[in-house]
Design a protein around this motif. Structure first.
Motif, PDB file in Angstrom:
ATOM      1  N   HIS A  26     104.382  63.616  47.669  1.00 21.56           N
ATOM      2  CA  HIS A  26     105.728  63.619  48.202  1.00 21.56           C
ATOM      3  C   HIS A  26     106.693  64.150  47.147  1.00 21.56           C
ATOM      4  O   HIS A  26     106.321  64.411  46.013  1.00 21.56           O
ATOM      5  CB  HIS A  26     106.123  62.219  48.641  1.00 21.56           C
ATOM      6  N   ARG A  51     112.908  53.390  46.105  1.00 21.65           N
ATOM      7  CA  ARG A  51     111.532  53.240  45.625  1.00 21.65           C
ATOM      8  C   ARG A  51     111.490  53.233  44.102  1.00 21.65           C
ATOM      9  O   ARG A  51     110.654  52.549  43.490  1.00 21.65           O
ATOM     10  CB  ARG A  51     110.645  54.362  46.178  1.00 21.65           C
ATOM     11  N   ASP A 107     120.621  57.790  53.301  1.00 23.87           N
ATOM     12  CA  ASP A 107     119.309  58.396  53.517  1.00 23.87           C
ATOM     13  C   ASP A 107     119.305  59.825  53.005  1.00 23.87           C
ATOM     14  O   ASP A 107     120.200  60.611  53.320  1.00 23.87           O
ATOM     15  CB  ASP A 107     118.935  58.392  55.006  1.00 23.87           C
ATOM     16  N   ASP A 110     113.916  62.369  51.520  1.00 18.61           N
ATOM     17  CA  ASP A 110     112.682  61.691  51.118  1.00 18.61           C
ATOM     18  C   ASP A 110     112.795  60.170  51.152  1.00 18.61           C
ATOM     19  O   ASP A 110     111.967  59.483  50.564  1.00 18.61           O
ATOM     20  CB  ASP A 110     112.266  62.141  49.716  1.00 18.61           C
ATOM     21  N   GLY A 111     113.810  59.621  51.827  1.00 21.33           N
ATOM     22  CA  GLY A 111     113.890  58.166  51.953  1.00 21.33           C
ATOM     23  C   GLY A 111     115.266  57.614  51.652  1.00 21.33           C
ATOM     24  O   GLY A 111     116.247  58.352  51.512  1.00 21.33           O
ATOM     25  N   ASP A 374     103.750  58.470  59.458  1.00 21.64           N
ATOM     26  CA  ASP A 374     104.466  57.534  58.604  1.00 21.64           C
ATOM     27  C   ASP A 374     103.588  56.339  58.232  1.00 21.64           C
ATOM     28  O   ASP A 374     103.964  55.176  58.380  1.00 21.64           O
ATOM     29  CB  ASP A 374     105.746  57.036  59.295  1.00 21.64           C
TER      30      ASP A 374
END
Length: 379
Positions: A26, A51, A107, A110-111, A374
């Motif tokens: 990713h 993350r 957001d 990538d997250g 996902d």
């Protein structure tokens, strides 16, 4: 003996890429820092991936693998303390103490990211700003900090890495060549750690030193023929991803991130399987162009997340794309001579081309499942 050593070197390079690829399936770790200078004060926003914060200080209080707003908000002070300890500003030799005024969520492609609103007072008009950036470098040396510095109508950019953690930037009359150089380096680094892009390109290049004749792979007779095949493939890939990188970065075309990332994984699968059951042998340049259009959207996501105005975006776009090309040339320059030297060995045809393509296809299938459904399959 020399041929065996060369084969082992080439095999080791491919194996290293395959083993490292899951960790980089990713988008690599980046944070996005925007600072606006007004007289003697600095206001800004710092987007840090949840993350990354989870890895650094722990946010998931119930341990269920999912982060909620309440969990993030409960760790507001810890997030602020961790971030501010790793970003220092100064002007004219005097520190500009930073504070967090607000914590939000946003957001990115990538997250989810924590958004820290920042404020600093420097006490006098700021002509140049010294920045010391140390976020995550102690636990992730691949991390990058992407800065956008605004002053009046001017915008300058910088990229922080472990070897460029301290930088001094003029708030006016920013050097365009410095920005260009920053993004050339970022483009080189992005292609080198973008294993999905590398494995797609390698899957197309592996047969370049061979010809498919009488239902089997045989070594090409001349290096020139192999080099010409590589030139066609790399040129087609470069032209295609340059088109969509430009269109997407300038906001003229947009595709959903999940669709782009899934299509990139699918392109790797198909390119690898073609080495096992040649379906479009002789047309690999066309395949490189077709899927290169999709890969261009993947490259564009890096620049789109910066949110740069078009004046700075054009400069960073050209530099980034140039860096990607330099990175590709370096990969080809390392791969092609080694591959040509061992092309006639069974170990190359069955080991690197055959078994290597199987490994690439399986890895890309896992990426495809992760991105399309996902789910988490790779560490």
């Amino acid at each position: 003996m020399i041929a065996l050593i060369r084969y082992r070197l080439l095999a080791a390079l491919l194996l290293t890429a395959l083993l490292a690829a899951p960790a980089w399936a990713h988008k690599p770790s980046d944070s996005y820092l925007t600072l606006e200078v007004k007289q003697g004060q600095v206001d800004g926003q710092w987007d840090i991936a949840l993350r990354d914060l989870e890895m650094a200080i722990g946010l998931d209080q119930d341990g269920n693998g999912e982060l909620t707003w309440n969990e993030v908000r409960a760790r507001r002070d810890a997030i602020a303390a961790y971030a501010l300890a790793r970003l220092k500003l100064a002007s004219a030799g005097k520190a500009c103490p930073l504070r967090v005024t607000e914590l939000l969520l946003d957001d990115h492609s990538d997250g989810a990211y924590a958004v820290l609103r920042l404020h600093a007072e420097c006490g006098a008009a700021i002509a140049a700003l010294d920045l010391d950036y140390r976020l995550l470098f102690d636990i992730d040396p691949q991390h990058k900090g992407l800065l956008q510095l605004r002053h009046g109508g001017q915008v300058s950019t910088a990229i922080f890495a472990p070897d460029s953690a301290h930088q001094a930037l003029r708030v006016a009359d920013a050097s365009g060549w410095r920005q260009f150089g920053d993004y050339v380096r970022h483009g080189i680094w992005h292609i080198w750690i973008g294993f999905d892009h590398i494995l797609f390109l390698l899957s197309l290049l592996l047969p370049a030193v061979l010809v498919y004749r009488d239902r089997r792979w045989q070594g090409r007779s001349t290096f020139r023929a192999a080099a010409f095949d590589v030139l066609k493939i790399v040129s087609a890939f470069t032209l295609a991803h340059s088109i969509t990188l430009t269109l997407a970065t300038l906001g003229m075309v947009a595709l959903p991130s999940r669709l782009v990332e899934s299509a990139i994984a699918a392109s790797v699968v198909l390119a690898a399987l073609n080495n096992l059951w040649p379906l479009f042998h002789g047309r690999r340049a066309l395949v490189a162009f077709a899927f290169g259009l999709i890969h261009g959207f993947g490259f564009a996501s890096v620049l789109l997340d910066l949110g740069l105005p078009k004046t700075a975006l054009l400069l960073s776009l050209v530099g980034f794309n140039a860096g990607v090309e330099v990175g590709q040339i370096a990969i080809v320059a390392l791969f092609l001579p080694l591959a040509f030297l061992v092309r006639n060995t069974a170990l190359y045809r069955r080991g690197i081309l055959g078994a290597g393509s199987c490994m690439i296809a399986l890895l890309a299938l896992a990426w495809l499942a992760e991105r399309g459904l996902d789910v988490k399959l790779l560490a």
